[in-house]
Design a protein around this motif. Structure first.
Motif, PDB file in Angstrom:
ATOM      1  N   LYS A 182       0.846  -1.197   0.000  1.00  0.00           N
ATOM      2  CA  LYS A 182       0.000   0.000   0.000  1.00  0.00           C
ATOM      3  C   LYS A 182       0.882   1.249   0.000  1.00  0.00           C
ATOM      4  N   ASN A 183       1.936   1.230   0.829  1.00  0.00           N
ATOM      5  CA  ASN A 183       2.859   2.361   0.858  1.00  0.00           C
ATOM      6  C   ASN A 183       3.461   2.617  -0.512  1.00  0.00           C
ATOM      7  N   ILE A 184       3.895   1.553  -1.177  1.00  0.00           N
ATOM      8  CA  ILE A 184       4.545   1.716  -2.475  1.00  0.00           C
ATOM      9  C   ILE A 184       3.568   2.300  -3.487  1.00  0.00           C
ATOM     10  N   HIS A 214       6.885  15.099   9.597  1.00  0.00           N
ATOM     11  CA  HIS A 214       7.045  15.761  10.892  1.00  0.00           C
ATOM     12  C   HIS A 214       6.223  15.063  11.973  1.00  0.00           C
ATOM     13  N   ASP A 215       5.062  14.531  11.585  1.00  0.00           N
ATOM     14  CA  ASP A 215       4.231  13.834  12.573  1.00  0.00           C
ATOM     15  C   ASP A 215       4.811  12.487  12.969  1.00  0.00           C
ATOM     16  N   LEU A 216       5.501  11.845  12.025  1.00  0.00           N
ATOM     17  CA  LEU A 216       6.014  10.492  12.308  1.00  0.00           C
ATOM     18  C   LEU A 216       7.244  10.510  13.202  1.00  0.00           C
ATOM     19  N   LEU A 244       7.515   1.735  11.885  1.00  0.00           N
ATOM     20  CA  LEU A 244       7.724   3.173  11.807  1.00  0.00           C
ATOM     21  C   LEU A 244       8.789   3.508  10.780  1.00  0.00           C
ATOM     22  N   GLN A 245       9.816   2.672  10.752  1.00  0.00           N
ATOM     23  CA  GLN A 245      10.887   2.888   9.796  1.00  0.00           C
ATOM     24  C   GLN A 245      10.365   2.780   8.372  1.00  0.00           C
ATOM     25  N   GLU A 246       9.522   1.765   8.154  1.00  0.00           N
ATOM     26  CA  GLU A 246       8.932   1.577   6.830  1.00  0.00           C
ATOM     27  C   GLU A 246       8.063   2.784   6.470  1.00  0.00           C
ATOM     28  N   GLU A 247       7.279   3.257   7.454  1.00  0.00           N
ATOM     29  CA  GLU A 247       6.440   4.431   7.206  1.00  0.00           C
ATOM     30  C   GLU A 247       7.296   5.635   6.828  1.00  0.00           C
TER      31      GLU A 247
END
Lengths: 550, 184
Positions: A109-111, B47-49, B120-123
């Motif tokens: 989904k991110n990609i 900035h939020d993450l 979180l890292q992936e986000e």
């Protein structure tokens, strides 16, 4: 951008309009041909002159009626095929929307969202095709809803950059406007495939009835088959090159796309039984087609995909690299898993450990980790003493125990499923990114329908010696086992989800792991190790079966 | 009479040309602004993450307090920046501090084994990618707009109505396509 926005819209309307006219015309032609046959057979007593028959054309009146009927049928066909386009095609190939609890799906989904930003913020939906094969597809409907789907196999075997390039390619189809026409074409052709299958089965029942009807039905059947093959002419192979170009423009990474194409082309790209009929929506033809790899006018006309070698060649040219570097890259290619390392070795080390806990003003224990987990009195502030050590620490200071508390936090007061063996509530966990329910006492897991295949496809798990040994034993002893079909009620387990009795059976006969399956919801209960063994057998099938035979 | 007609035709022609050029320039300008707002959305998301990530790794990192502080400081600076140039600079700094934070995370096996940190890292990686894609899209659109108001028919209209060139959102790194890659 290859086209301006207006040009794309114009092109879209043109192609769609052309398709529409073509369909009406096609029906008219078919009906007219049938009419011609009817008029010239004795049914409609044609002109006979001394035994000599003359060929006659139908009257203008009949022709008009046929035209009206053809238009109505054409319109109905158009309407039936184009309403709810995306869901219909996705249903056909078996694609499903992403599961938000699944780590891999979140990653996809991110990609897809990233690519959506790259094309200027147009929303794209991410779908997944639960298949081991490697392929991707794009669909678009009249309302501008766009879907990009990839197979589980592709998600598992490609790196992030490569998936990004593939998704970029699919987005290329969508923004350059050829996706809508492809989707519509597929939907139109699909009705014929379906129709001819239905007719063929109906025909068997009709055998022995009036031969006139039979001939007519055969004719319709033949025409339908012809049409569904004809419809491919509308799909140009050039659009694949164009989509590759867009992908490169978006990701600025031609090498990743070349790598991805190479990997997809050397793996199985089939996408289930129906997928082959809808080949033009995929990044690479699901059915291997010799024609695809050829050039020239003939294959340009009949094939939906260009030669893979050319595509890779163009991309490598963009990256200023040659084929040798690509192969070298692929040889050294190592994918990074989005799954945390700890998950891959389900705390085997912690399972053997024991703790004494200071509860109710006295030292109790030793307890295993699963016992502590289900002990409501234990708080992070309590004192514990690991077995074999003299130091007393807070429970939260022990890493293994800290994990217990953090997992509890999200549990909430949701209606809980119970372990069929131990009757304690199951905990939601993810295993190789797929959500499932786990019992912390007996280590059994409950996997919902359709999610077992995800776990089998993914390869993040490292197997312990014990699993390997059990798996090998199972294979060599395979013949001695027989699944207990229809177990008596005493031993049948209750399904954690719908509380009905489950059936004890082999997962499948080629992987003789006995599991409990709920016939009602399709979920599967795996006792401790059963899932890992099944996975081990699946992922090492070549090696194991060779050994098993010798 | 004929001269009048010719003059009228000429005025109509010039006016028509002026308005079509003006309209196309305006639509380009709107696209540039739209592209800019896309970047803003993604920057805000980043900035939020960041506080979440810092919170998640804080417990594990006793000796790396200054790395975390630098990330927080860079984030606050980035939020305060207003002009395009300032923003670009502040975000670059933030990216580089994040890079060093991720490098530190690499050294802690406990962190790499934590699914929450990984998520979180992936986000964040995804957001970084989105920022760079949004920037790329913005730069493409800004470039197109800038070209249109520089070349001949456009520059007359742009001069008359006062359209000015847009700044590019640039990063200092030479490797434009390279986003901080996170290795898990």
């Amino acid at each position: 951008m290859p086209f301006s926005f207006i040009e794309i819209e114009e092109k879209k309307t043109k192609i769609i309009g052309f398709l529409f006219v073509f369909i009406i015309f096609f029906y008219f032609l078919t009906a007219y041909l049938i009419l011609l046959v009817l008029v010239n057979t004795s049914l409609f007593s044609s002109v006979e002159d001394g035994g000599v028959r003359y060929f006659t054309l139908p009257s203008l009146q009949h022709t008009l009626i046929v035209f009206v009927v053809a238009s109505v049928v054409g319109l109905l066909h158009w309407w039936a095929s184009t309403s709810d386009l995306i869901n219909k095609i996705c249903g056909l190939i078996g694609a499903v929307p992403i599961d938000s609890k699944d780590t891999y799906h979140q990653y996809l989904k991110n990609i897809v969202e990233e690519v959506s930003v790259a094309i200027g913020g147009r929303p794209l939906e991410a779908w997944v095709l639960p298949s081991v094969s490697m392929n991707a597809f794009a669909l678009e409907d009249f309302n501008g809803r766009a879907v990009i789907g990839v197979t589980e196999g592709l998600l598992t075997r490609l790196s992030r950059a490569q998936i990004e390039a593939v998704v970029g390619h699919e987005a290329g189809h969508i923004i350059s406007g050829d996706c809508l026409s492809t989707t519509v074409t597929c939907a139109l052709a699909e009705i014929y495939e379906e129709g001819s299958t239905h007719l063929a089965s109906g025909l068997n029942k009709m055998r022995g009835r009036s031969s006139g009807v039979l001939v007519l039905v055969y004719m319709i059947l033949a025409v339908m088959r012809f049409f569904s093959s004809l419809i491919r002419y509308f799909i140009s192979r050039q659009r694949e090159y164009r989509a590759d170009a867009v992908s490169t423009r978006l990701t600025r990474d031609p090498l990743s796309l070349a790598e991805a194409l190479k990997l997809i082309s050397t793996n199985w790209r089939g996408s289930g039984a129906q997928g082959e009929k809808l080949q033009s929506i995929f990044i690479m033809n699901p059915a291997y087609n010799g024609l695809d790899e050829k050039e020239g006018l003939f294959s340009d006309m009949f094939s939906t995909h260009p030669p893979i070698k050319n595509r890779i060649g163009i991309l490598l040219n963009m990256a200023h690299l040659d084929e040798k570097t690509l192969e070298e890259n692929l040889k050294n290619f190592k994918r990074v898993s989005p799954i945390a390392e700890v998950e891959t070795k389900i705390e085997e080390s912690d399972l053997g450990r024991k703790w004494f806990a200071f509860i109710g003003q006295e030292w109790q224990g030793p307890f295993g980790i699963s016992e502590l987990k289900n002990m409501p009195a234990l708080t992070p502030e309590d004192w514990v003493r690991p077995d074999g050590s003299q130091g007393v620490i807070h429970a939260y200071e022990d890493k293994a125990l800290l994990g217990l508390f953090s997992k509890d936090a999200g549990a909430g007061d949701k209606e809980k499923s119970l372990c069929p063996h131990c009757k304690v509530s199951l905990e939601e966990v993810t295993y190789e990114g797929a959500p499932m329910l786990k019992c912390n006492y007996c280590q059994g897991v409950f996997v919902e329908e359709g999610k077992v295949s995800r776990i089998l496809i993914r390869q993040d798990k490292q197997f312990s010696e014990e699993i390997a040994r059990l798996g090998k034993t199972l294979i060599s002893e395979k013949q001695k086992f027989a699944a207990k079909q229809g177990t008596d009620n005493v031993w049948a387990l209750d399904c954690p989800k719908c509380s009905r009795k489950m059936l004890r059976q082999f997962f499948v006969y080629s992987y003789p792991v006995e599991v409990d399956r709920c016939a009602y919801c399709g979920g599967t209960w795996f006792d401790k190790y059963e899932l890992e063994i099944l996975q081990y057998l699946y992922e090492n099938k070549e090696v194991l079966f060779k050994q098993g035979l010798t | 009479m004929i001269i009048m007609l010719v003059l009228l035709a000429a005025i109509l022609l010039v006016g028509g040309w002026f308005f079509t050029t003006y309209n196309s320039l305006v639509s380009l300008k709107v696209r540039v602004e739209n592209a800019w707002s896309q970047i803003d959305v993604q920057l805000k998301r980043r900035h939020d993450l960041i506080p979440n990530l810092v919170e998640a790794v804080k417990g594990y990192m006793n000796y790396e307090k200054d790395t975390l502080e630098r990330v927080i400081k860079a984030r606050n600076q980035a939020i305060d920046a207003s002009s395009i140039k300032d923003k670009a600079q502040a975000e670059n700094f933030l990216s580089s501090t994040l890079k060093s934070l991720f490098a530190v995370v690499e050294r802690y096996p406990d962190l790499k084994a934590n699914q929450n940190v990984l998520k979180l890292q992936e986000e964040l990686t995804s957001t970084e990618n989105k920022i760079s894609f949004a920037r790329q899209y913005y730069n493409d659109e800004a470039g197109r707009f800038n070209t249109q108001i520089l070349i001949v028919p456009g520059n007359i209209v742009a001069g008359a109505v006062g359209f000015t060139q847009r700044d590019f959102f640039q990063i200092e790194d030479k490797t434009e396509k390279e986003v901080p890659q996170v290795k898990f």
